[in-house]
Design an enzyme around this catalytic site. Structure first.
Site, mmCIF file in Angstrom:
data_model
loop_
_atom_site.group_PDB
_atom_site.id
_atom_site.type_symbol
_atom_site.label_atom_id
_atom_site.label_comp_id
_atom_site.label_asym_id
_atom_site.label_seq_id
_atom_site.Cartn_x
_atom_site.Cartn_y
_atom_site.Cartn_z
ATOM 1 N N ASP A 113 -48.581 63.799 -2.566
ATOM 2 C CA ASP A 113 -49.504 62.842 -3.479
ATOM 3 C C ASP A 113 -48.763 61.824 -4.510
ATOM 4 O O ASP A 113 -49.369 61.292 -4.503
ATOM 5 C CB ASP A 113 -50.568 64.135 -4.089
ATOM 6 C CG ASP A 113 -51.810 64.256 -3.315
ATOM 7 O OD1 ASP A 113 -50.832 65.346 -2.679
ATOM 8 O OD2 ASP A 113 -52.843 63.991 -3.796
ATOM 9 N N ARG A 160 -57.951 61.687 -10.834
ATOM 10 C CA ARG A 160 -57.624 62.984 -10.341
ATOM 11 C C ARG A 160 -55.467 62.294 -10.591
ATOM 12 O O ARG A 160 -55.590 61.396 -10.529
ATOM 13 C CB ARG A 160 -57.990 63.596 -8.701
ATOM 14 C CG ARG A 160 -59.334 64.430 -8.796
ATOM 15 C CD ARG A 160 -58.669 64.731 -6.740
ATOM 16 N NE ARG A 160 -57.882 65.558 -7.711
ATOM 17 C CZ ARG A 160 -57.797 66.750 -5.919
ATOM 18 N NH1 ARG A 160 -57.696 66.075 -4.681
ATOM 19 N NH2 ARG A 160 -56.881 67.258 -6.224
ATOM 20 N N ASN A 210 -46.972 67.762 -3.794
ATOM 21 C CA ASN A 210 -48.143 67.487 -2.889
ATOM 22 C C ASN A 210 -48.683 69.411 -3.285
ATOM 23 O O ASN A 210 -48.180 69.706 -3.983
ATOM 24 C CB ASN A 210 -46.909 68.297 -1.878
ATOM 25 C CG ASN A 210 -48.166 67.787 -0.525
ATOM 26 O OD1 ASN A 210 -48.475 66.820 -0.469
ATOM 27 N ND2 ASN A 210 -48.122 69.304 0.813
ATOM 28 N N LYS A 211 -49.722 69.314 -2.597
ATOM 29 C CA LYS A 211 -50.075 70.388 -2.517
ATOM 30 C C LYS A 211 -49.326 71.918 -2.830
ATOM 31 O O LYS A 211 -48.377 72.224 -2.411
ATOM 32 C CB LYS A 211 -51.294 70.742 -1.479
ATOM 33 C CG LYS A 211 -51.997 71.937 -0.721
ATOM 34 C CD LYS A 211 -53.076 72.044 -2.414
ATOM 35 C CE LYS A 211 -54.191 70.617 -2.694
ATOM 36 N NZ LYS A 211 -54.482 70.265 -3.946
ATOM 37 N N GLN A 220 -57.963 73.819 1.873
ATOM 38 C CA GLN A 220 -57.894 72.652 3.143
ATOM 39 C C GLN A 220 -57.390 72.479 4.614
ATOM 40 O O GLN A 220 -57.785 71.866 5.276
ATOM 41 C CB GLN A 220 -57.159 71.450 2.660
ATOM 42 C CG GLN A 220 -57.949 70.872 1.234
ATOM 43 C CD GLN A 220 -57.095 71.862 -0.015
ATOM 44 O OE1 GLN A 220 -57.055 72.818 -0.266
ATOM 45 N NE2 GLN A 220 -57.724 70.784 -1.449
ATOM 46 N N GLY A 254 -56.818 63.901 -1.019
ATOM 47 C CA GLY A 254 -55.841 63.378 -0.111
ATOM 48 C C GLY A 254 -55.575 62.421 -0.578
ATOM 49 O O GLY A 254 -56.261 61.358 -0.898
#
Ligand code: MRU
Length: 386
Positions: A237, A87, A247-248, A196, A45
């Site tokens: 992100d 990351r 994003n994811k 998630q 996150g």
């Protein structure tokens, strides 16, 4: 409790790899180990990764054997590189490590001793973590303004307390709606490959007793076409200067299908997730992760051994699919170039005010005269419309 915190001279965090089965606190005491905690997703996150990076810089300062402050700054710069590489997509990480490095540089420029720099870094990391909680609450209540009573929300990945220091970004909006007594229901995307949504978001919402259903990612389009979704909401992100949102993986197709069905789409992000250095989303680095995340569910192999796999962890939703971007400074609407810049500048002014308040206090100056709003106080809500 907080997702990540400083205790016993170590960075401590909830080990999110084990949830919802086991609740374990993991501790990390070297820069390489803190980087590993981020890379291996003990913590994940964007804002939670940022706070972990900040504490990682504290670890670096404590471990440094430098004989003088110039040597300490060199060690901190090296630690920043190690942490930032853990990351690549979430800009909160390099934002936080840069903030800690700047703190150290300011201290050194003011003639601080090695011990004073170390103490200032710990204070700054704790401030950043405290601010994260306050920022999330402000975002949550700004976002709640656009969620009608009785709404069905569609949510992707995990953006709750586990994705930040505490409270949440997009799920923070859900928690704020609950505090306001709104009846809402959340469709929870399972969020393959790391699940998630199924593991973390479902766990958080059930604990909070918020009505929800877990859905397979592939069900989202059907729910939107059949009128079961009022608002699509997620975190991010990294947000580029033009409002493109990374994003994811899987977020992009939610945006496209939502547009097709006339459903509003909100990204909920702290301003630390906005990267004005990147003009658009094509410049955002997209992390690729291990094939085993796709070929295994838990311990079970679900594909042929040695199958070729491509596993991008994030995608970019172009800004034309985004209705609004909720920040702690208010809701940004198109044109995003202008509204995001306003939000970012307001937040940076707030951080500067907090810092100068603190250094004024340290120097024993009278700081009763300042009128700046502290980063942990709530400003009035603003809509960052053009
Ligand atoms: O790979 P993860 O689990 O770190 O990805 C997290 C997300 O994509 C979240 O949606 C994002 O960080 C925003 S959460 C506050």
């Amino acid at each position: 409790m907080r997702t990540v915190f400083w205790k016993d001279q170590q960075v401590q965090m909830i080990d999110q790899r084990l949830l919802p089965g086991e609740f374990v606190i993991a501790s990390f005491a070297t820069v390489d180990e803190v980087a590993r905690s981020i890379r291996e997703m003990y913590v994940r996150g964007a804002p939670a990764i940022g706070a972990t990076g900040a504490y990682g810089m504290v670890v670096a300062a404590q471990a440094s054997r430098a004989a003088d402050t110039a040597g300490l700054l060199a060690d901190l710069a090296a630690a920043k590189e190690v942490l930032d590489a853990a990351r690549p997509t979430a800009v909160n990480l390099s934002w936080a490590t840069a903030r800690l490095l700047e703190t150290a540089e300011e201290q050194v420029a003011n003639g601080a001793t090695l011990e004073a720099v170390r103490a200032a870094l710990l204070a700054e990391a704790e401030t950043l973590a405290d601010e994260d909680v306050a920022i999330n609450r402000r975002m949550g209540f700004h976002g709640a303004e656009v969620i009608p009573d009785g709404a069905n929300l569609l949510h992707h990945c995990n953006t709750g307390a586990l994705a930040v220091v505490d409270f949440g970004t997009a799920l923070g909006v859900v928690f704020a709606c609950q505090e306001q007594g709104k009846n809402i229901h959340v469709w929870v995307d399972e969020t393959r490959p790391r699940l998630q949504g199924a593991r973390l978001t479902a766990w958080e919402l059930m604990r909070a007793e918020i009505p929800m259903h877990l859905i397979a990612d592939n069900a989202a389009g059907h729910l939107m076409r059949t009128g079961k979704v009022d608002v699509v909401i997620f975190g991010a992100d990294r947000v580029a200067a033009n409002g493109d949102v990374a994003n994811k993986i899987g977020t992009y197709k939610l945006g496209v299908v939502a547009r097709e069905n006339g459903i509003p789409v909100y990204a909920v992000v702290p301003t630390s997730t906005i990267d004005l250095n990147l003009p658009d989303g094509d410049q955002i680095p997209i992390e690729e992760r291990d094939a085993s995340e796709v070929t295994y569910v838990g311990e079970t192999l679900i594909a042929p051994v040695d199958v070729p796999v491509y596993n991008p962890a994030f995608d970019v939703t172009p800004h034309r699919y985004i209705t609004g971007i909720v920040t702690e400074e208010g809701i940004c609407y198109p044109p995003f170039e202008k509204s995001l810049r306003q939000a970012k500048e307001a937040a940076e002014a707030r951080i500067r005010a907090t810092r100068s308040q603190r250094s004024g206090a340290q120097q024993g100056q009278d700081h009763h005269s300042t009128s700046a709003t502290s980063a942990t106080e709530s400003p009035p809500a603003t809509n960052l419309t053009p």
